[in-house]
Design a protein around this motif. Structure first.
Motif, PDB file in Angstrom:
ATOM      1  N   VAL A  52       0.853  -1.183   0.000  1.00 56.31           N
ATOM      2  CA  VAL A  52       0.000   0.000   0.000  1.00 56.31           C
ATOM      3  C   VAL A  52       0.891   1.235   0.000  1.00 56.31           C
ATOM      4  O   VAL A  52       1.747   1.401   0.873  1.00 56.31           O
ATOM      5  CB  VAL A  52      -0.933   0.014   1.236  1.00 56.31           C
ATOM      6  CG1 VAL A  52      -1.744   1.292   1.293  1.00 56.31           C
ATOM      7  CG2 VAL A  52      -1.833  -1.211   1.226  1.00 56.31           C
ATOM      8  N   ILE A  53       0.699   2.069  -1.009  1.00 62.64           N
ATOM      9  CA  ILE A  53       1.487   3.289  -1.147  1.00 62.64           C
ATOM     10  C   ILE A  53       0.523   4.462  -1.162  1.00 62.64           C
ATOM     11  O   ILE A  53      -0.394   4.513  -1.975  1.00 62.64           O
ATOM     12  CB  ILE A  53       2.324   3.274  -2.443  1.00 62.64           C
ATOM     13  CG1 ILE A  53       3.240   2.054  -2.457  1.00 62.64           C
ATOM     14  CG2 ILE A  53       3.123   4.558  -2.579  1.00 62.64           C
ATOM     15  CD1 ILE A  53       3.939   1.830  -3.785  1.00 62.64           C
ATOM     16  N   THR A  54       0.737   5.411  -0.255  1.00 62.81           N
ATOM     17  CA  THR A  54      -0.164   6.547  -0.113  1.00 62.81           C
ATOM     18  C   THR A  54       0.578   7.839  -0.411  1.00 62.81           C
ATOM     19  O   THR A  54       1.597   8.118   0.225  1.00 62.81           O
ATOM     20  CB  THR A  54      -0.718   6.606   1.326  1.00 62.81           C
ATOM     21  OG1 THR A  54      -1.307   5.343   1.642  1.00 62.81           O
ATOM     22  CG2 THR A  54      -1.741   7.708   1.470  1.00 62.81           C
ATOM     23  N   PRO A  55       0.100   8.635  -1.369  1.00 61.42           N
ATOM     24  CA  PRO A  55       0.713   9.946  -1.600  1.00 61.42           C
ATOM     25  C   PRO A  55       0.491  10.837  -0.375  1.00 61.42           C
ATOM     26  O   PRO A  55      -0.607  10.825   0.207  1.00 61.42           O
ATOM     27  CB  PRO A  55      -0.029  10.512  -2.809  1.00 61.42           C
ATOM     28  CG  PRO A  55      -0.796   9.382  -3.391  1.00 61.42           C
ATOM     29  CD  PRO A  55      -0.999   8.385  -2.296  1.00 61.42           C
ATOM     30  N   ALA A 103      11.427  14.097 -10.232  1.00 60.71           N
ATOM     31  CA  ALA A 103      10.200  14.759 -10.683  1.00 60.71           C
ATOM     32  C   ALA A 103       9.102  13.720 -10.884  1.00 60.71           C
ATOM     33  O   ALA A 103       9.232  12.816 -11.702  1.00 60.71           O
ATOM     34  CB  ALA A 103      10.453  15.523 -11.976  1.00 60.71           C
ATOM     35  N   VAL A 104       8.038  13.841 -10.111  1.00 63.34           N
ATOM     36  CA  VAL A 104       6.917  12.919 -10.195  1.00 63.34           C
ATOM     37  C   VAL A 104       5.887  13.528 -11.146  1.00 63.34           C
ATOM     38  O   VAL A 104       5.381  14.625 -10.911  1.00 63.34           O
ATOM     39  CB  VAL A 104       6.296  12.663  -8.808  1.00 63.34           C
ATOM     40  CG1 VAL A 104       5.100  11.737  -8.917  1.00 63.34           C
ATOM     41  CG2 VAL A 104       7.337  12.091  -7.859  1.00 63.34           C
ATOM     42  N   ASN A 108       5.131   8.994 -15.017  1.00 64.56           N
ATOM     43  CA  ASN A 108       6.139   8.203 -14.317  1.00 64.56           C
ATOM     44  C   ASN A 108       5.843   7.965 -12.836  1.00 64.56           C
ATOM     45  O   ASN A 108       6.706   7.450 -12.126  1.00 64.56           O
ATOM     46  CB  ASN A 108       7.513   8.858 -14.460  1.00 64.56           C
ATOM     47  CG  ASN A 108       7.664  10.107 -13.617  1.00 64.56           C
ATOM     48  OD1 ASN A 108       6.726  10.578 -12.982  1.00 64.56           O
ATOM     49  ND2 ASN A 108       8.860  10.665 -13.615  1.00 64.56           N
ATOM     50  N   PHE A 109       4.654   8.325 -12.350  1.00 63.43           N
ATOM     51  CA  PHE A 109       4.449   8.269 -10.907  1.00 63.43           C
ATOM     52  C   PHE A 109       4.577   6.864 -10.332  1.00 63.43           C
ATOM     53  O   PHE A 109       5.087   6.685  -9.225  1.00 63.43           O
ATOM     54  CB  PHE A 109       3.136   8.943 -10.489  1.00 63.43           C
ATOM     55  CG  PHE A 109       1.912   8.105 -10.673  1.00 63.43           C
ATOM     56  CD1 PHE A 109       1.423   7.325  -9.638  1.00 63.43           C
ATOM     57  CD2 PHE A 109       1.241   8.092 -11.888  1.00 63.43           C
ATOM     58  CE1 PHE A 109       0.292   6.554  -9.806  1.00 63.43           C
ATOM     59  CE2 PHE A 109       0.102   7.326 -12.063  1.00 63.43           C
ATOM     60  CZ  PHE A 109      -0.369   6.549 -11.022  1.00 63.43           C
ATOM     61  N   LEU A 116      11.704   5.900  -5.280  1.00 64.47           N
ATOM     62  CA  LEU A 116      11.890   6.689  -4.063  1.00 64.47           C
ATOM     63  C   LEU A 116      11.758   5.867  -2.785  1.00 64.47           C
ATOM     64  O   LEU A 116      12.189   6.298  -1.731  1.00 64.47           O
ATOM     65  CB  LEU A 116      10.864   7.825  -4.032  1.00 64.47           C
ATOM     66  CG  LEU A 116      10.965   8.853  -5.149  1.00 64.47           C
ATOM     67  CD1 LEU A 116       9.780   9.784  -5.118  1.00 64.47           C
ATOM     68  CD2 LEU A 116      12.271   9.608  -5.084  1.00 64.47           C
ATOM     69  N   ARG A 117      11.179   4.669  -2.882  1.00 62.63           N
ATOM     70  CA  ARG A 117      10.952   3.822  -1.694  1.00 62.63           C
ATOM     71  C   ARG A 117      12.291   3.586  -0.963  1.00 62.63           C
ATOM     72  O   ARG A 117      13.279   3.194  -1.567  1.00 62.63           O
ATOM     73  CB  ARG A 117      10.371   2.472  -2.112  1.00 62.63           C
ATOM     74  CG  ARG A 117      10.075   1.547  -0.938  1.00 62.63           C
ATOM     75  CD  ARG A 117       9.720   0.154  -1.393  1.00 62.63           C
ATOM     76  NE  ARG A 117       8.473   0.081  -2.118  1.00 62.63           N
ATOM     77  CZ  ARG A 117       7.294  -0.245  -1.576  1.00 62.63           C
ATOM     78  NH1 ARG A 117       7.231  -0.520  -0.297  1.00 62.63           N
ATOM     79  NH2 ARG A 117       6.203  -0.297  -2.312  1.00 62.63           N
TER      80      ARG A 117
END
Length: 121
Positions: A52-55, A103-104, A108-109, A116-117
């Motif tokens: 789970v990845i949350t902005p 740069a996101v 490329n997000f 970036l993890r």
């Protein structure tokens, strides 16, 4: 830069992004701090179990004092702050010239959030 200033910076990011309550069980965090001409921004991702990845983002005013204490007079283009809460490890990487680094963008997000993890060996 003292380790205390780094700990204070990470603490300010966690607090300003309101991570403890808003993103349950997050294990690590990657935040990009940008120092553009006339603007400042901070954004990134919280990583939780189960992929789970949350902005996440926060207001600059919530971290400004910690950033100023950490940087002193030095003003880079960007800083990447990576923190693994579970492992208790962190890394701060400076970018002094390349405004496009980290740069996101819509194209490329997905790739960037994995790049970036935090991965500490």
């Amino acid at each position: 830069m003292t380790d205390d200033a780094t700990v204070d910076l990470i603490g300010a990011l966690v607090e300003a992004a309101d991570l403890p309550g808003s993103v349950d069980g997050w294990e690590s965090l990657a935040m990009i701090l940008e120092f553009g001409e006339g603007f400042r921004s901070v954004y990134g991702y919280a990583y939780s179990p189960g992929d789970v990845i949350t902005p996440v983002s926060c207001k600059w005013s919530g971290i400004e004092a910690a950033v100023n204490a950490y940087l002193g007079e030095r003003l880079p283009v960007k800083i990447l702050v990576q923190y693994d809460r579970k492992a208790g490890k962190h890394e701060v990487t400076f970018e002094d010239t390349d405004e496009e680094r980290w740069a996101v963008k819509p194209k490329n997000f997905r790739q960037m959030r994995e790049q970036l993890r935090p991965k500490f060996d």
